[in-house]
Motif scaffolding. Structure first.
Motif, short mmCIF file in Angstrom:
data_model
loop_
_atom_site.label_atom_id
_atom_site.label_comp_id
_atom_site.label_asym_id
_atom_site.label_seq_id
_atom_site.Cartn_x
_atom_site.Cartn_y
_atom_site.Cartn_z
N VAL A 173 -2.52 2.12 11.77
CA VAL A 173 -1.21 2.75 11.55
C VAL A 173 -1.34 4.27 11.62
N LEU A 191 -13.05 0.51 7.36
CA LEU A 191 -11.96 -0.05 8.17
C LEU A 191 -10.75 -0.29 7.29
N TRP A 220 -15.06 -3.43 -4.72
CA TRP A 220 -14.76 -2.19 -5.43
C TRP A 220 -13.51 -2.44 -6.28
N ASP A 266 -7.75 3.24 10.95
CA ASP A 266 -6.59 2.44 10.51
C ASP A 266 -5.66 2.34 11.73
N1 LIG Z 1 -5.56 -2.61 -4.42
C1 LIG Z 1 -6.45 -3.09 -5.27
O1 LIG Z 1 -6.33 -2.97 -6.49
C2 LIG Z 1 -7.68 -3.77 -4.73
C3 LIG Z 1 -8.82 -3.88 -5.54
C4 LIG Z 1 -9.97 -4.49 -5.02
C5 LIG Z 1 -9.96 -4.99 -3.72
N2 LIG Z 1 -8.81 -4.88 -2.96
C6 LIG Z 1 -8.86 -5.42 -1.59
O2 LIG Z 1 -9.09 -4.34 -0.70
C7 LIG Z 1 -8.47 -4.64 0.57
C8 LIG Z 1 -7.53 -3.51 0.93
O3 LIG Z 1 -6.55 -3.39 -0.09
P1 LIG Z 1 -5.66 -2.08 -0.27
O4 LIG Z 1 -5.07 -2.18 -1.63
O5 LIG Z 1 -6.43 -0.88 0.11
O6 LIG Z 1 -4.51 -2.35 0.81
P2 LIG Z 1 -3.63 -1.26 1.60
O7 LIG Z 1 -2.46 -2.01 2.11
O8 LIG Z 1 -3.40 -0.05 0.75
O9 LIG Z 1 -4.58 -0.82 2.81
C9 LIG Z 1 -4.93 -1.67 3.85
C10 LIG Z 1 -4.97 -0.82 5.11
O10 LIG Z 1 -5.55 -1.61 6.16
C11 LIG Z 1 -4.89 -1.24 7.36
N3 LIG Z 1 -5.10 -2.24 8.39
C12 LIG Z 1 -4.27 -3.22 8.83
N4 LIG Z 1 -4.86 -3.92 9.83
C13 LIG Z 1 -6.10 -3.35 10.03
C14 LIG Z 1 -7.16 -3.58 10.93
N5 LIG Z 1 -7.08 -4.54 11.85
N6 LIG Z 1 -8.27 -2.81 10.86
C15 LIG Z 1 -8.36 -1.83 9.93
N7 LIG Z 1 -7.38 -1.55 9.05
C16 LIG Z 1 -6.27 -2.31 9.10
C17 LIG Z 1 -3.44 -1.08 6.94
O11 LIG Z 1 -2.71 -0.30 7.91
C18 LIG Z 1 -3.58 -0.38 5.59
O12 LIG Z 1 -3.56 1.02 5.72
C19 LIG Z 1 -7.79 -5.99 0.41
O13 LIG Z 1 -8.65 -7.00 0.83
C20 LIG Z 1 -7.58 -6.06 -1.10
O14 LIG Z 1 -7.44 -7.40 -1.55
C21 LIG Z 1 -7.70 -4.27 -3.42
#
Ligand SMILES: NC(=O)c1ccc[n+]([C@@H]2O[C@H](COP(=O)([O-])OP(=O)(O)OC[C@H]3O[C@@H](n4cnc5c(N)ncnc54)[C@H](O)[C@@H]3O)[C@@H](O)[C@H]2O)c1
Length: 309
Positions: free
Chosen positions: A37, A11, A140, A35
């Motif tokens: 978007v 998700l 991750w 997603d």
């Molecule tokens: N970026 C990092 O380095 C990292 C590392 C470990 C964990 N995380 C965690 O992973 C998660 C995602 O981070 P990311 O960096 O991939 O963010 P991102 O912004 O790149 O991706 C998040 C995605 O979720 C989508 N989204 C929004 N609402 C949603 C919904 N209701 N259902 C499904 N998708 C939805 C958004 O459109 C977006 O594409 C966060 O909790 C973040 O804290 C991030």
């Protein structure tokens, strides 16, 4: 669950979601990714392809993995047949809670539910679940298809069988899972990482050295061996007696304040946000910032090959 083909739902198709999806698809699992978007859904295949190319995959391997992946517009449909859900949506508690209540309404009762939150307690995210024993954290690291570690976090309600099954699934997908037995903020990796960052900031704040010196010291000394020698292995290597002597002398002088550093707060207040604003602890041109990103990617690719030997 890990020893057979699973139906996975991811998700969020952003930075983390696309990498989680491709990792599991490369391992032969069926993956539904969603997603909200449209633009993100439209670009996710190209981004997965690019990430697999960065891993050194040829066209045959890429095509085989992409065949395992299906893109859905809504969470409800994506999780309908899921055995395991990985949530990788933005780091907002209310949003994650709302996503999991939607998942519970549509996914089968046996489905394991995992959040990829960076630091939020899994216990809070999953507090409103009907079947809490199937909730875990899977933390991750970025980029998820390149960094081996995934922390598998158990809450007080998590069925040990669920945590073990998640561990096996990740191991079968080529990851290096580690069990986190208590749902503490920052799990293991971020607690360790930010203990180091707290001292690094303090050294600069107290004018003991500049930011470049901090980074040089780490990269040119113990950073070199960290991939093959953890701190507790190292303590055993040098001897716990020597470690105790060092701690008697140095620990009292290390930074131990509870909250964030005032120096860090001032950087943020002044708009010195790091590479994205051109200045943080250090100053950065766009080219220098890109150079850092490229250096990290190249290093991770090479390290992967070296460490296999
Ligand atoms: N970026 C990092 O380095 C990292 C590392 C470990 C964990 N995380 C965690 O992973 C998660 C995602 O981070 P990311 O960096 O991939 O963010 P991102 O912004 O790149 O991706 C998040 C995605 O979720 C989508 N989204 C929004 N609402 C949603 C919904 N209701 N259902 C499904 N998708 C939805 C958004 O459109 C977006 O594409 C966060 O909790 C973040 O804290 C991030």
């Amino acid at each position: 669950m890990a020893r057979k083909k699973q139906q996975i739902a991811v998700l969020g198709a952003g930075l983390m979601g696309h990498g989680i999806a491709l990792t599991l698809a490369r391992a032969g699992q069926y993956v539904a990714i969603t997603d909200p978007v449209e633009e993100t859904r439209n670009t996710v295949v190209a981004r997965m392809r690019q990430s697999m190319q960065a891993l050194g995959d040829d066209e045959f391997v890429i095509a085989k993995a992409l065949k395992m992946i299906e893109i859905f517009e809504t969470t409800g449909v994506a999780v309908q047949k899921a055995d395991v859900v990985f949530e990788a949506a933005p780091e907002k508690l209310a949003l994650k809670q709302q996503i999991f209540s939607e998942v519970e309404a549509h996914a089968p009762d046996h489905c394991v539910l995992a959040s990829n939150t960076s630091v939020m307690p899994i216990t809070q995210i999953m507090a409103n679940l009907r079947l809490k024993n199937r909730a875990v954290g899977t933390h991750w690291w970025n980029p998820p298809h390149m960094i081996p570690l995934v922390e598998v976090v158990s809450t007080e309600w998590t069925d040990p069988e669920v945590a073990k099954a998640m561990f096996d699934l990740l191991e079968d997908a080529g990851k290096t899972p580690v069990m986190v037995k208590k749902d503490v903020p920052g799990f293991i990796g971020n607690r360790l990482q930010h203990a180091l960052w707290r001292e690094a900031i303090s050294l600069v704040e107290n004018d003991i050295c500049d930011a470049e010196a901090v980074d040089t010291v780490i990269k040119s000394s113990f950073g070199r061996r960290l991939s093959v020698l953890g701190p507790l292995e190292n303590a055993d290597l040098v001897g716990t007696d020597l470690t105790l002597d060092i701690h008697e002398n140095v620990l009292n002088d290390l930074e131990s304040r509870k909250g964030p550093s005032p120096y860090l707060k001032k950087l943020v207040e002044d708009g010195r946000l790091g590479m994205k604003s051109g200045e943080g602890f250090r100053t950065w041109t766009d080219a220098e910032a890109q150079d850092v990103r490229d250096r990290v990617a190249r290093h991770l690719q090479r390290l992967d090959k070296i460490l296999i030997d």
